[in-house]
Design a protein around this motif. Structure first.
Motif, PDB file in Angstrom:
ATOM      1  N   ILE A  10       0.710  -1.061  -0.027  1.00  0.00           N
ATOM      2  CA  ILE A  10       0.135  -0.131  -0.028  1.00  0.00           C
ATOM      3  C   ILE A  10       1.079   1.207   0.048  1.00  0.00           C
ATOM      4  CG2 ILE A  10      -1.834   1.529   1.215  1.00  0.00           C
ATOM      5  CD1 ILE A  10      -2.706  -1.335   0.197  1.00  0.00           C
ATOM      6  N   PHE A  11       0.443   2.180  -0.941  1.00  0.00           N
ATOM      7  CA  PHE A  11       1.365   3.541  -1.065  1.00  0.00           C
ATOM      8  C   PHE A  11       0.344   4.633  -0.829  1.00  0.00           C
ATOM      9  CE2 PHE A  11       3.202   0.536  -3.790  1.00  0.00           C
ATOM     10  CZ  PHE A  11       4.532   0.384  -3.566  1.00  0.00           C
ATOM     11  N   GLU A  12       0.679   5.399   0.477  1.00  0.00           N
ATOM     12  CA  GLU A  12      -0.198   6.372   0.884  1.00  0.00           C
ATOM     13  C   GLU A  12       0.534   7.660   0.567  1.00  0.00           C
ATOM     14  OE1 GLU A  12      -1.639   5.632   4.748  1.00  0.00           O
ATOM     15  OE2 GLU A  12      -2.985   4.094   3.899  1.00  0.00           O
ATOM     16  N   SER A  13      -0.104   8.803   0.084  1.00  0.00           N
ATOM     17  CA  SER A  13       0.655   9.869  -0.286  1.00  0.00           C
ATOM     18  C   SER A  13       0.095  10.962   0.702  1.00  0.00           C
ATOM     19  CB  SER A  13       0.606  10.507  -1.428  1.00  0.00           C
ATOM     20  OG  SER A  13      -0.573  10.742  -2.003  1.00  0.00           O
ATOM     21  N   VAL A  26       5.201   3.651   2.576  1.00  0.00           N
ATOM     22  CA  VAL A  26       4.906   2.243   1.929  1.00  0.00           C
ATOM     23  C   VAL A  26       4.719   1.476   2.941  1.00  0.00           C
ATOM     24  CG1 VAL A  26       6.295   0.603   0.402  1.00  0.00           C
ATOM     25  CG2 VAL A  26       6.673   2.835   0.102  1.00  0.00           C
ATOM     26  N   TYR A  27       3.604   0.607   2.674  1.00  0.00           N
ATOM     27  CA  TYR A  27       3.244  -0.515   3.859  1.00  0.00           C
ATOM     28  C   TYR A  27       3.187  -1.542   3.142  1.00  0.00           C
ATOM     29  CZ  TYR A  27       1.820   3.822   6.501  1.00  0.00           C
ATOM     30  OH  TYR A  27       1.742   5.065   7.160  1.00  0.00           O
ATOM     31  N   HIS A  28       3.438  -2.907   3.855  1.00  0.00           N
ATOM     32  CA  HIS A  28       3.283  -4.116   3.518  1.00  0.00           C
ATOM     33  C   HIS A  28       2.696  -4.750   4.597  1.00  0.00           C
ATOM     34  CE1 HIS A  28       4.365  -8.274   2.235  1.00  0.00           C
ATOM     35  NE2 HIS A  28       3.753  -7.904   0.994  1.00  0.00           N
ATOM     36  N   GLU A  29       1.609  -5.402   4.463  1.00  0.00           N
ATOM     37  CA  GLU A  29       0.802  -6.374   5.381  1.00  0.00           C
ATOM     38  C   GLU A  29       0.752  -5.401   6.745  1.00  0.00           C
ATOM     39  OE1 GLU A  29       2.837 -10.120   6.020  1.00  0.00           O
ATOM     40  OE2 GLU A  29       2.264 -10.735   3.927  1.00  0.00           O
ATOM     41  N   GLY A  30       0.368  -4.096   6.523  1.00  0.00           N
ATOM     42  CA  GLY A  30       0.019  -3.187   7.747  1.00  0.00           C
ATOM     43  C   GLY A  30       1.362  -2.567   8.386  1.00  0.00           C
ATOM     44  N   GLU A  31       2.497  -3.091   7.954  1.00  0.00           N
ATOM     45  CA  GLU A  31       3.754  -2.624   8.377  1.00  0.00           C
ATOM     46  C   GLU A  31       4.446  -1.367   7.609  1.00  0.00           C
ATOM     47  OE1 GLU A  31       8.300  -4.240   9.458  1.00  0.00           O
ATOM     48  OE2 GLU A  31       6.469  -5.675   9.342  1.00  0.00           O
ATOM     49  N   PHE A  32       4.697  -0.296   8.184  1.00  0.00           N
ATOM     50  CA  PHE A  32       5.481   0.574   7.582  1.00  0.00           C
ATOM     51  C   PHE A  32       6.711   0.292   7.277  1.00  0.00           C
ATOM     52  CE2 PHE A  32       8.337   4.229   7.632  1.00  0.00           C
ATOM     53  CZ  PHE A  32       7.817   5.111   6.790  1.00  0.00           C
ATOM     54  N   LEU A  33       7.146   0.408   5.639  1.00  0.00           N
ATOM     55  CA  LEU A  33       8.559   0.156   5.380  1.00  0.00           C
ATOM     56  C   LEU A  33       9.431   1.104   5.055  1.00  0.00           C
ATOM     57  CD1 LEU A  33       7.451  -2.619   2.674  1.00  0.00           C
ATOM     58  CD2 LEU A  33       8.094  -2.819   5.139  1.00  0.00           C
ATOM     59  N   GLU A  34       8.834   2.199   4.368  1.00  0.00           N
ATOM     60  CA  GLU A  34       9.836   3.354   4.191  1.00  0.00           C
ATOM     61  C   GLU A  34       8.915   4.703   3.727  1.00  0.00           C
ATOM     62  OE1 GLU A  34      12.608   3.389   0.682  1.00  0.00           O
ATOM     63  OE2 GLU A  34      12.082   1.236   0.800  1.00  0.00           O
ATOM     64  N   GLU A  35       9.647   5.709   3.621  1.00  0.00           N
ATOM     65  CA  GLU A  35       8.972   6.770   3.208  1.00  0.00           C
ATOM     66  C   GLU A  35       9.698   7.419   1.950  1.00  0.00           C
ATOM     67  OE1 GLU A  35       7.474  10.510   5.426  1.00  0.00           O
ATOM     68  OE2 GLU A  35       9.846  10.818   5.207  1.00  0.00           O
ATOM     69  N   ILE A  36       9.059   7.599   0.738  1.00  0.00           N
ATOM     70  CA  ILE A  36       9.591   8.154  -0.248  1.00  0.00           C
ATOM     71  C   ILE A  36       9.246   9.696  -0.674  1.00  0.00           C
ATOM     72  CG2 ILE A  36       9.802   7.918  -3.105  1.00  0.00           C
ATOM     73  CD1 ILE A  36       8.210   5.283  -2.544  1.00  0.00           C
ATOM     74  N   LYS A  37      10.266  10.438  -0.495  1.00  0.00           N
ATOM     75  CA  LYS A  37      10.190  12.057  -0.235  1.00  0.00           C
ATOM     76  C   LYS A  37      10.279  12.378  -2.049  1.00  0.00           C
ATOM     77  CE  LYS A  37      12.013  12.415   4.422  1.00  0.00           C
ATOM     78  NZ  LYS A  37      12.808  13.367   5.107  1.00  0.00           N
ATOM     79  N   PHE A  38       9.388  13.639  -2.044  1.00  0.00           N
ATOM     80  CA  PHE A  38       9.337  14.106  -3.367  1.00  0.00           C
ATOM     81  C   PHE A  38       8.864  15.523  -3.226  1.00  0.00           C
ATOM     82  CE2 PHE A  38       4.922  12.676  -2.770  1.00  0.00           C
ATOM     83  CZ  PHE A  38       4.318  13.862  -3.193  1.00  0.00           C
ATOM     84  N   THR A  39       9.356  16.563  -4.359  1.00  0.00           N
ATOM     85  CA  THR A  39       8.936  18.165  -4.243  1.00  0.00           C
ATOM     86  C   THR A  39       8.156  18.182  -5.568  1.00  0.00           C
ATOM     87  OG1 THR A  39      10.934  18.509  -5.657  1.00  0.00           O
ATOM     88  CG2 THR A  39      11.020  18.740  -3.227  1.00  0.00           C
TER      89      THR A  39
END
Length: 63
Positions: A10-13, A26-39
């Motif tokens: 799951i990708f939530e912005s 970024v989440y997988h099976e409810g667990e937060f994996l990482e954050e992709i930053k952007f401008t």
């Protein structure tokens, strides 16, 4: 914009118009994996920009 799902991930912005930046969480099976930053520029990020970030992440990580 709602969440994007790809193969169980799951990708939530979220973004800040004032700061002109955002992140895709970024989440997988409810667990937060990482954050992709952007401008971005303007009143909000383009949906295509966020979808491209997700596509690049999936390609890089074999999702």
């Amino acid at each position: 914009m709602g969440a994007i799902e790809r193969n169980g991930y799951i990708f939530e912005s979220e973004f800040s118009v004032i700061e002109q930046n955002g992140a895709v969480h970024v989440y997988h099976e409810g667990e937060f994996l990482e954050e992709i930053k952007f401008t971005f520029h303007g009143k909000y990020p383009e949906i295509d920009q966020i979808e491209q970030l997700v596509a690049d992440y999936c390609r890089t990580n074999g999702i």
